[in-house]
Design an enzyme around this catalytic site. Structure first.
Site, PDB file in Angstrom:
ATOM      1  CG  ASP A 133      36.748 -30.468 -96.156  1.00 17.22           C
ATOM      2  OD1 ASP A 133      37.881 -30.411 -96.721  1.00 17.22           O
ATOM      3  OD2 ASP A 133      36.583 -30.048 -95.055  1.00 17.22           O
ATOM      4  NE  ARG A 153      49.066 -38.423 -95.561  1.00 17.53           N
ATOM      5  CZ  ARG A 153      49.074 -37.868 -94.118  1.00 17.53           C
ATOM      6  NH1 ARG A 153      49.850 -37.275 -93.529  1.00 17.53           N
ATOM      7  NH2 ARG A 153      47.654 -37.622 -93.998  1.00 17.53           N
ATOM      8  CE1 TYR A 202      44.102 -18.414-103.779  1.00 16.91           C
ATOM      9  CE2 TYR A 202      45.557 -17.044-104.856  1.00 16.91           C
ATOM     10  CZ  TYR A 202      44.695 -18.283-104.866  1.00 16.91           C
ATOM     11  OH  TYR A 202      44.267 -18.729-106.150  1.00 16.91           O
ATOM     12  CE  LYS A 223      46.034 -21.505-104.908  1.00 17.65           C
ATOM     13  NZ  LYS A 223      45.452 -22.753-105.183  1.00 17.65           N
TER      14      LYS A 223
END
Ligand SMILES: NC(=O)c1ccc[n+]([C@@H]2O[C@H](COP(=O)([O-])OP(=O)(O)OC[C@H]3O[C@@H](n4cnc5c(N)ncnc54)[C@H](O)[C@@H]3O)[C@@H](O)[C@H]2O)c1
Length: 341
Positions: free
Chosen positions: A156, A214, A246, A250
């Site tokens: 995940d 990261r 959403y 985005k």
């Protein structure tokens, strides 16, 4: 509702709830070549609303025949809603060796756009760390493409320990990262968004790609080069393509792209973004909000027909590869022109 009350303005849910209606819909599906999951998340749509969203799979004539078949009300079939024309034919041409010697992490590699991207990179000589939360989908990918250099990394992307394992699977060298994994929302406007939906959509679409990026960027900084492509959406360009959660996630993907391109450009890294239009994949959206349906459906009806995922892989691999040499911080709509509507 008795079958005789079904009409083109009845919802898919009403049709499926009726034995005769459900059987007739099943026959229509198998005849159109659409997948059995075509109605998932669409139970609140009426048949008339389905026509322009089905990329030609269902025509007004199909709907009229269907209604007639169940002895329903053969009125009100919306002939004014024209399905979007199918996208022109196109065949993927592999650019041999474009990713030779490169290791690329692709998230969401078990399905849809991520899968098509992973396969294309590997066919072009890359070593691909294929990351996905679905172990089963990754297994299928590796079985189908045993000849390619694909490494399955099950995990995940929003979980720190899983991110570490995905990065470790690359074995110390990371030339590219395609942040593709993501989920849709239920087309809800702000006041209808639950905490659960907000947290889930932001966690996967935003926090996940942030955490993985990261972890990857220090490898690229050490190497003095690297290319990242983030996958946003039409919903990153406007407020009318999806629900609030959403859309917000985005838009933030674009923000991460631009900030990172600015920060790391001088260090030899390129960070770009692709904003896909409607693409045929396994992504699930639902229309749970009456306001969302009323506002969004007429806009979606204007969009070009959904395209196969390999067309998105073409755009993503272009930016990811050295062919994107002069591009940094770009947000590339890959949508057949939807962004100019
Ligand atoms: N399909 C479209 O029409 C469309 C349009 C615009 C943007 N997009 C974007 O394209 C991207 C890919 O979507 P798709 O349509 O190929 O969907 P898809 O559902 O076919 O594939 C997404 C993959 O991501 C994986 N995934 C989900 N959550 C994950 C997590 N937490 N960690 C790791 N993997 C996870 C899923 O298991 C799945 O295999 C998404 O970011 C989506 O928002 C899709």
């Amino acid at each position: 509702m008795p079958a005789s009350d079904l009409s083109a303005d009845s919802t898919i849910g009403d049709w499926l709830a009726d034995p005769a209606g459900s059987a007739a819909l099943g026959r229509l599906l198998s005849g159109s070549g659409a997948s059995p999951s075509a109605f998932d998340g669409a139970h609140q749509l009426t048949l008339n609303e389905l026509v322009p969203l089905s990329s030609g799979a269902f025509t007004p004539d199909d709907i009229a025949r269907l209604v007639e078949e169940v002895g329903g009300k053969v009125v009100e079939v919306a002939s004014s809603v024209t399905p979007a024309p199918r996208a022109p034919e196109w065949k993927e041409v592999i650019i041999s060796g474009r990713f030779a010697g490169k290791t690329v992490i692709v998230t969401g590699a078990g399905s849809g756009i991520g899968r098509a991207t992973a396969v294309r990179i590997a066919k072009e000589g890359g070593r691909v760390v294929a990351a996905d939360i679905s172990e089963e989908r990754l297994q299928q990918l590796l079985e189908e493409h045993a000849e390619l250099d694909l490494i399955a990394a099950h995990g995940d992307i929003s979980n720190g320990a899983d991110v570490e394992r995905i990065v470790a699977a690359a074995g110390g060298r990371i030339d590219g990262l395609a942040n593709v994994a993501g989920i849709m929302d239920n087309m809800s406007p702000l006041h209808e968004v639950s905490d659960e939906l907000w947290d889930r959509v932001l966690r996967i679409n935003l926090t996940g790609m942030f955490k993985l990026s990261r972890a990857v960027i220090p490898f690229m900084l050490d190497a003095g080069s690297g290319s990242i492509v983030n996958v946003a959406s039409e919903s990153a360009l406007r407020g009318s393509s999806s629900g609030l959660a959403y859309t917000a996630s985005k838009h933030a993907v674009v923000g991460i792209t631009r900030s990172s391109a600015f920060m790391y450009g001088p260090s030899g890294l390129r960070i770009n973004c692709v904003a896909p239009g409607s693409t045929v994949t396994n992504i699930q959206a639902s229309f749970d909000s009456a306001l969302g349906r009323e506002r969004i459906l007429p806009v979606l009806a204007l969009a070009p027909a959904p395209v196969p995922a390999d067309r998105l892989a073409a755009s993503i691999t272009f930016l990811l590869s050295d062919d994107g040499v002069n591009l940094n911080g770009v947000v590339l709509p890959s949508d057949g022109g939807q962004s100019v509507i």
